[in-house]
Design an enzyme around this catalytic site. Structure first.
Site, PDB file in Angstrom:
ATOM      1  N   LYS A 178      31.055  40.565  42.751  1.00 31.41           N
ATOM      2  CA  LYS A 178      31.778  39.654  41.854  1.00 31.41           C
ATOM      3  C   LYS A 178      33.204  40.157  41.623  1.00 31.41           C
ATOM      4  CE  LYS A 178      27.490  38.157  39.738  1.00 31.41           C
ATOM      5  NZ  LYS A 178      26.492  38.336  38.688  1.00 31.41           N
TER       6      LYS A 178
ATOM      7  N   GLN B 136      25.827  41.491  33.133  1.00 31.64           N
ATOM      8  CA  GLN B 136      24.855  41.461  34.234  1.00 31.64           C
ATOM      9  C   GLN B 136      23.437  41.694  33.694  1.00 31.64           C
ATOM     10  OE1 GLN B 136      25.682  40.806  37.564  1.00 31.64           O
ATOM     11  NE2 GLN B 136      23.474  40.712  37.853  1.00 31.64           N
TER      12      GLN B 136
ATOM     13  N   ASP C  83      28.775  32.157  32.749  1.00 28.30           N
ATOM     14  CA  ASP C  83      27.438  32.070  33.360  1.00 28.30           C
ATOM     15  C   ASP C  83      26.712  30.797  32.917  1.00 28.30           C
ATOM     16  OD1 ASP C  83      26.717  33.949  35.219  1.00 28.30           O
ATOM     17  OD2 ASP C  83      26.150  35.475  33.740  1.00 28.30           O
TER      18      ASP C  83
END
Ligand code: NDP
Length: 287
Positions: free
Chosen positions: A53, A97, A120
């Site tokens: 990412k 994460q 997200d």
């Protein structure tokens, strides 16, 4: 029949090149898109996802802040850092994460991220707004699936779409997105009776299970579009150590009309959508 391969890697590269241009325009106007990525602990798999990412951000000229916190980080310390990032005007997206170490409540972490920076799309505000059709951010993996289908020219309106898997991050939000695009959607899960009877009806079949090669060619309607979200590492046999999807590619590609490979299908699209959400967020902040 041999299926057309839906190349998520190539499409994600094209999308990222476009995003780099949009990021440069925003930067020239005084708002450089910024993404903060927090990794807690030392899971090698999570470290790889985070590295990918960050690298994608760098390539698209998006500012990235990488925070690596130790495995024994307290929930209070993580929440405090998230609140600082919520208030930081150079940050337009915050990603923590998952999974997190057991002492930290994931739901509380997600709810602490500002919905306006929840790239997200996991915050309750955005999940609820997706149901109502007005989210600030859509979750990256199902959004990537929709972009793949769109790019492939797959007819969605009126199509029978069957999703195997009902997780909050893939199956459920994808069902909402496909419904919004006028597909007739069936969601299957571990208690579904006669899974194959459902999958064989699908014009669009999405596998998001986490079970290596469980969808075989005989479970697929001839000509269907098959999207394989699964990422599994093969434990034994000649392919030990390799990645594979939830779909048995060899048999499925003989029956399907179009199919995504693993790797190189949905995975790279997920990262491209994360960057897209970050750039959209920066544009919103820039006004
Ligand atoms: P979850 O484990 O959260 O959900 C799995 C779903 O599959 C559940 O709904 C479960 O049913 C269902 N399921 C399990 N076994 C069966 C079965 N035998 N028949 C039918 N349904 C079954 O997984 P995720 O949604 O998080 O991830 C799914 C896969 O996608 C994983 O391989 C993951 O690594 C991958 N993934 C890939 C991403 C990418 O970018 N490509 C991003 C996110 C995930 P029940 O609800 O009844 O338990």
């Amino acid at each position: 029949m041999t299926a057309r391969i839906l190349d998520g890697l190539a499409l994600s590269r094209a999308i990222r090149a476009e995003l780099a241009e949009r990021a440069a325009e925003l930067t020239a106007r005084g708002t450089r898109p910024g993404l903060a990525v927090i990794l807690v602990g030392d899971s090698p798999a999570s470290a790889v996802y985070v590295r990918n990412k960050i690298r994608a951000c760098t390539e698209a000229d998006i500012h990235s802040i990488y925070e690596h916190m130790p495995a024994d980080t307290t929930e209070a310390a993580l929440l405090a850092r998230i609140r600082e990032l919520n208030a930081d005007p150079s940050v337009h997206g915050i990603l923590v994460q998952l999974p997190l170490p057991p002492q930290i409540d994931e739901a509380r972490v997600i709810e602490t991220i500002s919905p306006a920076k929840d790239v997200d799309g996991f915050h309750l505000h955005n999940a609820g707004a997706l149901l109502a059709g007005t989210p600030l951010f859509k979750p990256c993996t199902p959004l990537g699936v929709m972009k793949l289908l769109e790019h492939a020219g797959t007819p969605i309106e009126g199509a029978d779409a069957v999703i195997v898997g009902r997780s909050n991050i893939v199956g459920k939000p994808l069902a909402l997105m496909l419904t919004a695009a006028n597909a007739t959607v069936t969601i299957c899960h571990s208690r579904t009776r006669d899974l194959a009877a459902h999958t064989r009806r699908a014009d669009i079949l999405v596998a998001a299970v986490g079970s290596a090669r469980m969808i075989t060619g005989d479970m697929i309607k001839p000509g269907a579009t098959v999207i394989d979200v699964g990422i599994n590492r093969i434990a034994e046999g000649p392919d030990a150590g390799k990645l594979c999807g939830d779909v048995d590619f060899d048999s499925a590609s003989q029956v399907a009309g179009a199919i995504t490979p693993v790797p190189g299908g949905v995975g790279p699209m997920t990262i491209a959508m994360l960057l897209a959400n970050t750039v959209d967020s920066a544009r919103r902040f820039a006004g």
